[in-house]
Design an enzyme around this catalytic site. Structure first.
Site, PDB file in Angstrom:
ATOM      1  N   ALA A   1       0.804  -1.216   0.000  1.00 57.74           N
ATOM      2  CA  ALA A   1       0.000   0.000   0.000  1.00 57.74           C
ATOM      3  C   ALA A   1       0.843   1.274   0.000  1.00 57.74           C
ATOM      4  O   ALA A   1       0.308   2.371   0.122  1.00 57.74           O
ATOM      5  CB  ALA A   1      -0.913  -0.015   1.220  1.00 57.74           C
TER       6      ALA A   1
ATOM      7  N   ASN B   1       1.680  -3.942   8.101  1.00 58.00           N
ATOM      8  CA  ASN B   1       2.287  -4.248   6.799  1.00 58.00           C
ATOM      9  C   ASN B   1       3.128  -3.096   6.255  1.00 58.00           C
ATOM     10  O   ASN B   1       4.270  -3.298   5.853  1.00 58.00           O
ATOM     11  CB  ASN B   1       1.201  -4.631   5.792  1.00 58.00           C
ATOM     12  CG  ASN B   1       0.548  -5.941   6.161  1.00 58.00           C
ATOM     13  OD1 ASN B   1       1.234  -6.921   6.407  1.00 58.00           O
ATOM     14  ND2 ASN B   1      -0.774  -5.958   6.235  1.00 58.00           N
TER      15      ASN B   1
ATOM     16  N   HIS C   1      -0.563   7.546   3.508  1.00 59.04           N
ATOM     17  CA  HIS C   1       0.739   7.198   4.076  1.00 59.04           C
ATOM     18  C   HIS C   1       1.754   8.214   3.575  1.00 59.04           C
ATOM     19  O   HIS C   1       1.842   8.462   2.372  1.00 59.04           O
ATOM     20  CB  HIS C   1       1.182   5.800   3.649  1.00 59.04           C
ATOM     21  CG  HIS C   1       0.263   4.714   4.117  1.00 59.04           C
ATOM     22  ND1 HIS C   1       0.107   4.395   5.456  1.00 59.04           N
ATOM     23  CD2 HIS C   1      -0.542   3.883   3.423  1.00 59.04           C
ATOM     24  CE1 HIS C   1      -0.768   3.405   5.552  1.00 59.04           C
ATOM     25  NE2 HIS C   1      -1.188   3.079   4.340  1.00 59.04           N
TER      26      HIS C   1
END
Ligand SMILES: NC(=O)c1ccc[n+]([C@@H]2O[C@H](COP(=O)([O-])OP(=O)(O)OC[C@H]3O[C@@H](n4cnc5c(N)ncnc54)[C@H](O)[C@@H]3O)[C@@H](O)[C@H]2O)c1
Length: 271
Positions: free
Chosen positions: A124, A192, A222
């Protein structure tokens, strides 16, 4: 390349679709999910149907050269060492499985001994290539800031232990600031990305993580900030959820397809 798929949820479905439509050069020979129905649904997408495995042992004894893990941290921990020992490479999505340094060492030793590899897609997030380049000289600081809507963080052990409720939160709030190792313990569902960034850069003890709750946020954001002798880096991604699972960013499923494509490609782009 013959591959097996463990985990037929959001990521597994996107991957299987890409293989069924021959968008990547990989032949799916075995699929496994705790929900047999999900595995059967994916198998049905193919003209030449992959075998629906009854358990992990059947995946391990299949003729697959690569096992794609897209299930859970528990599945990844169960799968990694036996798969590598039986001569299979692993494409690992549940990166949280190798957060534990001792287990990571065993995985590396087993892979080396059997001349196999574990492939970890960027998932991601991005900028892992630049972090890997930067750490070849002096990489002094890496910080990850993950911003999600409160509902996506609800139930995290860190909040439960401190009796913190996010119910009725009105404005953006920094919930956690600490090392990646502490972040993983307190917010395992966020592990993750934190682990991938740690593995590419400074490790779990030296990577700083901030977790922010933002009421009404539609996207998981993020941000990575890094400094070193290379200069400075700032990366930001605003992830849309995957169509099948709102907790999983669509980019994570796409990164697994891209990794699969890279394994068979004559040209390798990026570090
Ligand atoms: N690397 C990244 O950036 C990133 C991003 C998103 C998700 N993930 C991880 O990838 C994995 C899959 O994500 P998803 O969104 O597809 O999840 P999902 O919940 O949509 O699907 C997971 C599937 O795996 C199956 N499963 C669970 N445990 C299993 C086991 N032990 N054996 C066999 N099947 C099992 C479930 O029944 C389910 O069908 C999760 O662990 C998730 O945390 C990684």
């Amino acid at each position: 390349m013959k591959v097996a798929l463990v985990g037929c949820g959001a990521i597994g479905a996107v991957l299987a679709q890409a293989m069924a439509e021959h968008r990547v050069e990989a032949e799916l020979v075995s699929v496994f999910d705790l929900s047999r129905e999900r595995a059967e649904r994916l198998s049905a997408l193919f003209e030449k149907k992959p075998e629906v495995a009854a358990g992990m042992e059947e995946v391990l004894s299949s003729e697959a050269e690569l096992v794609i893990e897209a299930a859970s941290v528990a599945a990844a921990r169960e799968l990694l060492l036996p798969a590598l020992s039986s001569g299979k490479d692993v494409l690992l999505l549940s990166v949280g499985a190798i957060a534990d340094v001792e287990f990571l060492k065993r995985v590396e030793e087993t892979a080396r001994r059997n001349r196999r590899q574990v492939h970890i897609p960027s998932g991601a997030v991005g900028a892992l290539d630049a972090l890997k380049s930067a750490r070849e000289a002096e990489l002094t600081e890496v910080k990850l800031v993950s911003t999600k809507r409160p509902e996506a963080l609800e139930g995290a052990p860190y909040l439960a232990e401190r009796g913190i409720s996010l119910h009725g939160l009105k404005e953006r709030k920094v919930l956690f600031s600490g090392t990646a190792r502490e972040a993983i313990a307190g917010f395992p569902a966020n592990a993750n990305v934190a682990i991938a960034v740690s593995l590419a850069g400074l490790g779990v003890e030296n990577t700083r993580v901030e977790i922010v709750a933002e009421p009404g946020a539609r996207r998981n954001v993020h941000e990575i900030l890094a400094r070193g002798s290379f200069g400075e880096l700032y990366f930001r991604v605003e992830n849309l959820p995957s169509p099948e699972n709102p907790r999983t960013s669509y980019l994570a499923a796409l990164s697994a397809i891209s990794t699969l494509r890279r394994l068979g490609a004559p040209l390798q782009v990026g570090t």
